[in-house]
Scaffold this motif. Structure first.
Motif, short mmCIF file in Angstrom:
data_model
loop_
_atom_site.label_atom_id
_atom_site.label_comp_id
_atom_site.label_asym_id
_atom_site.label_seq_id
_atom_site.Cartn_x
_atom_site.Cartn_y
_atom_site.Cartn_z
N LEU A 130 -28.24 -4.38 -0.52
CA LEU A 130 -26.94 -3.80 -0.22
C LEU A 130 -26.76 -3.68 1.29
CD1 LEU A 130 -26.93 -0.84 -2.80
CD2 LEU A 130 -25.81 -3.07 -3.04
N ASP A 131 -25.50 -3.59 1.74
CA ASP A 131 -25.30 -3.38 3.17
C ASP A 131 -25.80 -1.98 3.54
OD1 ASP A 131 -22.79 -1.40 3.54
OD2 ASP A 131 -22.41 -2.71 1.83
N TRP A 132 -26.06 -1.76 4.82
CA TRP A 132 -26.71 -0.53 5.28
C TRP A 132 -25.95 0.71 4.87
CZ3 TRP A 132 -25.18 3.42 8.59
CH2 TRP A 132 -26.20 4.31 8.94
N ALA A 133 -24.64 0.74 5.08
CA ALA A 133 -23.85 1.93 4.79
C ALA A 133 -23.85 2.25 3.30
CB ALA A 133 -22.42 1.76 5.30
N THR A 134 -23.66 1.23 2.47
CA THR A 134 -23.64 1.44 1.02
C THR A 134 -24.99 1.93 0.51
OG1 THR A 134 -21.96 -0.30 0.76
CG2 THR A 134 -23.22 0.33 -1.21
N ALA A 135 -26.06 1.31 1.00
CA ALA A 135 -27.40 1.71 0.58
C ALA A 135 -27.73 3.12 1.04
CB ALA A 135 -28.43 0.73 1.12
N ILE A 188 -33.80 0.13 10.81
CA ILE A 188 -34.41 -0.70 11.85
C ILE A 188 -34.07 -2.17 11.64
CG2 ILE A 188 -36.63 -1.49 12.77
CD1 ILE A 188 -37.68 1.37 12.16
N ALA A 189 -34.09 -2.62 10.37
CA ALA A 189 -33.74 -4.01 10.07
C ALA A 189 -32.28 -4.30 10.42
CB ALA A 189 -33.99 -4.30 8.59
N ALA A 190 -31.43 -3.26 10.34
CA ALA A 190 -30.01 -3.44 10.65
C ALA A 190 -29.74 -3.39 12.15
CB ALA A 190 -29.18 -2.38 9.94
N GLY A 191 -30.79 -3.19 12.95
CA GLY A 191 -30.65 -3.24 14.40
C GLY A 191 -30.76 -1.91 15.11
N MET A 192 -31.07 -0.84 14.39
CA MET A 192 -31.21 0.47 15.01
C MET A 192 -32.57 0.57 15.68
SD MET A 192 -30.11 3.92 12.92
CE MET A 192 -28.46 3.70 12.31
N ALA A 193 -32.60 1.17 16.85
CA ALA A 193 -33.88 1.47 17.47
C ALA A 193 -34.60 2.53 16.64
CB ALA A 193 -33.67 2.00 18.89
N GLN A 208 -18.77 10.35 6.60
CA GLN A 208 -18.40 10.47 8.01
C GLN A 208 -19.62 10.27 8.92
OE1 GLN A 208 -16.47 14.32 8.13
NE2 GLN A 208 -14.44 13.40 8.12
N LEU A 209 -20.74 10.86 8.54
CA LEU A 209 -21.96 10.69 9.33
C LEU A 209 -22.43 9.24 9.29
CD1 LEU A 209 -24.39 13.72 8.79
CD2 LEU A 209 -23.48 12.84 10.94
N ILE A 210 -22.35 8.63 8.12
CA ILE A 210 -22.77 7.24 8.00
C ILE A 210 -21.88 6.33 8.86
CG2 ILE A 210 -22.85 5.28 6.40
CD1 ILE A 210 -23.79 7.28 4.25
N ASP A 211 -20.55 6.57 8.78
CA ASP A 211 -19.63 5.76 9.58
C ASP A 211 -19.88 5.95 11.07
OD1 ASP A 211 -18.46 4.85 7.26
OD2 ASP A 211 -16.73 6.21 7.35
N ALA A 212 -20.16 7.18 11.47
CA ALA A 212 -20.42 7.45 12.88
C ALA A 212 -21.71 6.82 13.36
CB ALA A 212 -20.45 8.96 13.14
N SER A 213 -22.65 6.66 12.44
CA SER A 213 -23.96 6.10 12.80
C SER A 213 -23.99 4.58 12.71
CB SER A 213 -25.05 6.66 11.85
OG SER A 213 -25.08 8.07 11.90
N ALA A 214 -23.04 4.01 12.01
CA ALA A 214 -23.07 2.57 11.77
C ALA A 214 -22.97 1.75 13.05
CB ALA A 214 -21.94 2.19 10.81
N ALA A 215 -22.35 2.31 14.08
CA ALA A 215 -22.23 1.58 15.34
C ALA A 215 -23.58 1.27 15.96
CB ALA A 215 -21.38 2.38 16.33
N CYS A 259 -26.00 0.12 14.35
CA CYS A 259 -26.61 -0.93 13.50
C CYS A 259 -25.90 -2.26 13.75
CB CYS A 259 -26.50 -0.55 12.02
SG CYS A 259 -27.50 0.82 11.50
N PRO A 260 -26.13 -2.93 14.86
CA PRO A 260 -25.44 -4.18 15.16
C PRO A 260 -25.72 -5.28 14.16
CG PRO A 260 -27.26 -3.85 16.69
CD PRO A 260 -27.09 -2.57 15.92
N GLY A 261 -26.85 -5.17 13.44
CA GLY A 261 -27.20 -6.23 12.50
C GLY A 261 -26.83 -5.93 11.07
N ARG A 262 -26.04 -4.88 10.85
CA ARG A 262 -25.72 -4.49 9.48
C ARG A 262 -24.84 -5.50 8.79
NH1 ARG A 262 -22.14 -1.79 12.64
NH2 ARG A 262 -19.99 -1.60 11.94
#
Length: 216
Positions: A77-82, A127-132, A204-211, A213-216
């Protein structure tokens, strides 16, 4: 020759955890003890103690028994959905057992089922989605604390009782001193047990954090 403590008919840690959860749910967290669990299982309290080690071990066994009921959500699944699926599952498990949440206050949760169903997959996916890694753990902690706070706020198993008690308490306030609360009972009271308040905050927290995750 096998010793008495290794006998096959002795309760497993899983059986002990289920009995302990029934005590917490039916009688309240203050009723949980080795002796009460042993009484339910028809064994000695020493048997329960040997399986758990100490009271923290008993509480940990209960917590991990609940975590075992959570689904494994993979990275297909994509990062936000998962992320939403993992934390909503955690929330759903916890709201059915508020007494255990109270008992876990101040205790770290390192059980293998929670680690394998929530902590590890969430961090790995971030991390796989690009988060440090530093950002991944900060995001995880925010989502985790939001979930625990939403669960601990009220006993969601009896929403009617919660709303009735809140309405009674707020209606007794001086409207001149508390105009926002007393003047909006029809909005304030239902919000106390509205699961969408948690789910909306989670999104809201997930949406705010998604930025992050450049690889999401």
């Amino acid at each position: 020759m096998r010793s008495s403590r290794d006998r096959a008919d002795q309760p497993t840690l899983e059986v002990i955890a289920e009995a302990a959860l029934s005590v917490v749910d039916d009688e309240g967290p203050e009723a949980l003890s080795f002796r009460r669990v042993a009484q339910l299982l028809g064994v000695s309290h020493a048997t329960v103690f040997r399986r758990c080690g100490d009271f923290d071990g008993l509480v940990n066994a209960c917590a991990d028994r609940l975590a075992a009921r959570m689904p494994l959500v993979g990275q297909d699944l994509d990062w936000a959905t998962a992320t939403e699926a993992r934390f909503c599952a955690f929330y759903e498990v916890l709201i059915e057992h508020p007494g255990l949440v109270a008992l876990r206050s101040g205790r770290a949760w390192w059980g293998p089922h929670l680690l394998s169903r929530l902590v590890e997959p969430q961090l790995a996916h971030s991390i796989a989605a690009g988060m440090a890694p530093e950002a991944a753990i900060r995001v995880y902690r925010r989502l985790y604390l939001l979930t625990l706070g939403a669960v601990a706020f009220v006993d969601h198993r009896d929403a009617k009782r919660v709303r009735t008690a809140a309405r009674t308490a707020l209606a007794a306030l001086d409207p001149d001193e508390f105009p926002a609360l007393t003047g909006n009972l029809g909005v304030v009271v239902p919000a106390l047990t509205d699961h969408e308040v948690y789910r909306g905050a989670l999104r809201q927290l997930i949406d705010a954090s998604a930025a992050a995750c450049p690889g999401r």
